[in-house]
Design an enzyme around this catalytic site. Structure first.
Site, mmCIF file in Angstrom:
data_model
loop_
_atom_site.group_PDB
_atom_site.id
_atom_site.type_symbol
_atom_site.label_atom_id
_atom_site.label_comp_id
_atom_site.label_asym_id
_atom_site.label_seq_id
_atom_site.Cartn_x
_atom_site.Cartn_y
_atom_site.Cartn_z
ATOM 1 N N LYS A 130 4.805 13.524 32.053
ATOM 2 C CA LYS A 130 4.360 13.518 30.656
ATOM 3 C C LYS A 130 5.545 13.240 29.761
ATOM 4 C CE LYS A 130 0.530 14.344 28.327
ATOM 5 N NZ LYS A 130 -0.856 14.325 28.826
HETATM 6 N N1 GLU Z 1 -2.753 11.436 28.314
HETATM 7 C C1 GLU Z 1 -3.905 11.433 29.174
HETATM 8 C C2 GLU Z 1 -4.024 12.739 29.924
HETATM 9 O O1 GLU Z 1 -3.562 13.751 29.483
HETATM 10 C C3 GLU Z 1 -3.973 10.206 30.049
HETATM 11 C C4 GLU Z 1 -2.884 10.053 31.054
HETATM 12 C C5 GLU Z 1 -2.892 8.734 31.787
HETATM 13 O O2 GLU Z 1 -3.820 7.955 31.606
HETATM 14 O O3 GLU Z 1 -1.945 8.500 32.538
HETATM 15 O O4 GLU Z 1 -4.653 12.838 30.939
#
Ligand code: GLU
Length: 478
Positions: free
Chosen positions: A109
């Site tokens: 993240k």
């Molecule tokens: N930000 C989104 C999540 O928390 C998508 C992550 C992604 O598509 O890699 O799942």
């Protein structure tokens, strides 16, 4: 609206507490439990961008929780509240989420401490490109190692800047477009990515309502039709979830909570009208077809069948958990219920469909986009017309019967048109997402129903996810 009580754990501690509850029921080899729980590494970067005549310094993070599979995957968030603890909690959730929906990624993240509304578009582009440069030069953006995506405060626009920046730095990388997902269609994106997380929430609820035992545990009955819903956060995820549930499943949206307050109408709010109002006025205040409640958070406590927190973490906490009336909560956001609130709600008998499953639609469609980018071909391009040709054969045959049988039999008027049409990319994406959400739910529900020591869906989800991560570490010889 984040966790208000001083004696609440942090977001990362909250995730760890939930992890620990589940892992206590497992029999992992010594040390593996800790290896899975801890965050592998967090990179902090401070960079300057010359804006409005002076250098402004920004702080950004990219955290890799687990690289038992590579690339690692997870969004990039733009918000002033971004900090290392939050990014690490979100990265951990990505590990479990990907394992649960069988997306072959580790968890990561990123975040940038910024209020994107305070900057012009060209300024945001400069900041995003610089952040992307800092991450890409350390392989924290890379199609085979780390693939970011949108999250709060970011979207298609930012992803296309990131993809372009990576492409400029890696001019001979034929897979450059796979370095990030959530791109717009013209820049290598995939149909259905924008709606994906909200769509996934809808598919998750549909699958829940296909399990009579599970519905009964929430003290509910029937289907989604006529169920009352409160949605907290009307951004991309909350809006799409509410829209699909209202338009396609007959659910009634009785409450919408936004930054500046909430709207309530027990006979149902018009989702599109509220969305348009927010787009034109910046908030829900002043909208006429509903009762405005200034203290929006209070509406989390409104009587309803289903509560969908779809914004920030920690919105259901020690101070309000007891007041929540909804028997079913589906976590469209990451971490909206703190570990303490989770315990209170469990004791009250509420059923929580946990974040790692409920909002996995986004990363699932990201997976499809990444595969599309690596295969350099849109889904359906090879098979669609062939599928149509085979369907044509059957339709021709039915026509022949039609002529022979005369009035005794005839085709349903729109059968031919519907049957003939081969699936386009959007239909294939939705079908793949639906299948993913169903299968993942079934594996959690099975653990929930079959194990006497598992009393909630969150623990069941952690058990399924941790077991898969452990299997993959073992396969690596750890
Ligand atoms: N930000 C989104 C999540 O928390 C998508 C992550 C992604 O598509 O890699 O799942």
């Amino acid at each position: 609206m984040s966790n208000t009580a001083a004696n609440e754990p942090t977001f990362r501690e909250s995730v760890d507490l939930m992890f620990n509850r589940a892992v206590a029921l497992m029999d992992l080899p010594p040390g593996l439990e800790e290896k899975i729980r801890v965050c592998n590494a967090t990179y902090t970067v401070r960079f300057g961008v010359r804006l409005r005549g002076q250098i402004q310094t920004f702080v950004g993070y990219r955290s890799v929780h687990s690289d038992h599979m590579e690339p690692v995957k997870g969004g990039i968030r733009y918000a002033t509240s971004v900090n290392q603890d939050e990014v690490e909690a979100l990265a951990a959730l990505m590990t479990y989420k990907c394992a649960l929906v069988e997306a072959p990624f580790g968890g990561s993240k990123g975040g940038l401490c910024i209020d994107p509304r305070k900057f012009e578009e060209y300024e945001l582009e400069m900041i995003t490109r610089r952040f992307a440069y800092e991450l890409a030069k350390r392989d924290l953006i890379n199609p085979s190692q780390n693939v970011p995506a949108p999250d709060m405060g970011t979207g298609e626009r930012e992803m296309s800047w990131i993809a372009d920046q990576y492409g400029r730095m890696n001019t001979t990388d034929i897979n450059a477009r796979a370095c990030v997902t959530g791109k717009p269609p013209h820049a290598g994106g995939i149909a259905g990515r924008v709606e994906a997380t909200g769509r996934g929430v809808q598919y998750a609820l549909r699958e829940f309502f296909r399990h009579p035992e599970d519905i009964a545990k929430a003290g509910l009955s029937g289907t989604l039709d006529g169920k009352t819903v409160v949605v907290q956060g009307f951004g991309n995820v909350g809006y799409h979830a509410a829209k699909f549930l209202a338009e396609e499943d007959g659910s009634i949206i009785v409450g919408i909570i936004e930054r500046d307050g909430a709207l309530v109408d027990d006979s149902g709010l018009d989702v599109e009208a509220v969305r348009n109002w927010i787009a034109n006025h910046g908030g829900v205040r002043g909208y006429a077809d509903g009762t405005y409640v200034e203290d929006g958070a209070k509406v989390l406590e409104h009587e309803c069948d289903i509560l969908i927190p779809a914004a920030l973490e920690g919105v259901i906490h020690l101070d309000n958990a007891n007041e929540i009336k909804a028997p079913l909560i589906i976590e469209a956001a990451n971490g909206p219920v703190t570990a303490n609130a989770d315990e209170i709600l469990r004791k009250k008998g509420a059923v929580i469909i946990p974040d790692m499953y409920a909002n996995a639609g986004g990363v699932t469609v990201s997976y499809f986009e990444w595969v599309k980018n690596l295969s350099h071909i849109r889904f359906g391009r090879m098979g669609r017309r062939q599928e149509e040709a085979r369907h044509q054969l059957i339709v021709d045959e039915l026509h022949r019967l039609d002529e022979q049988l005369g009035d005794a039999w005839s085709m349903t008027p729109d059968f031919k048109e519907k049957y003939l049409r081969g699936a386009d990319e959007l239909e294939l994406v939705r079908s793949g997402l639906d299948d993913t959400m169903r299968i993942a739910y079934q594996s959690c529900s099975q653990v929930w129903n079959e194990r006497d020591d598992v009393s909630d869906l969150r623990t069941a989800s952690y058990l399924v996810a941790i077991d898969r991560v452990a299997t993959s570490y073992r396969a690596k010889g750890l």
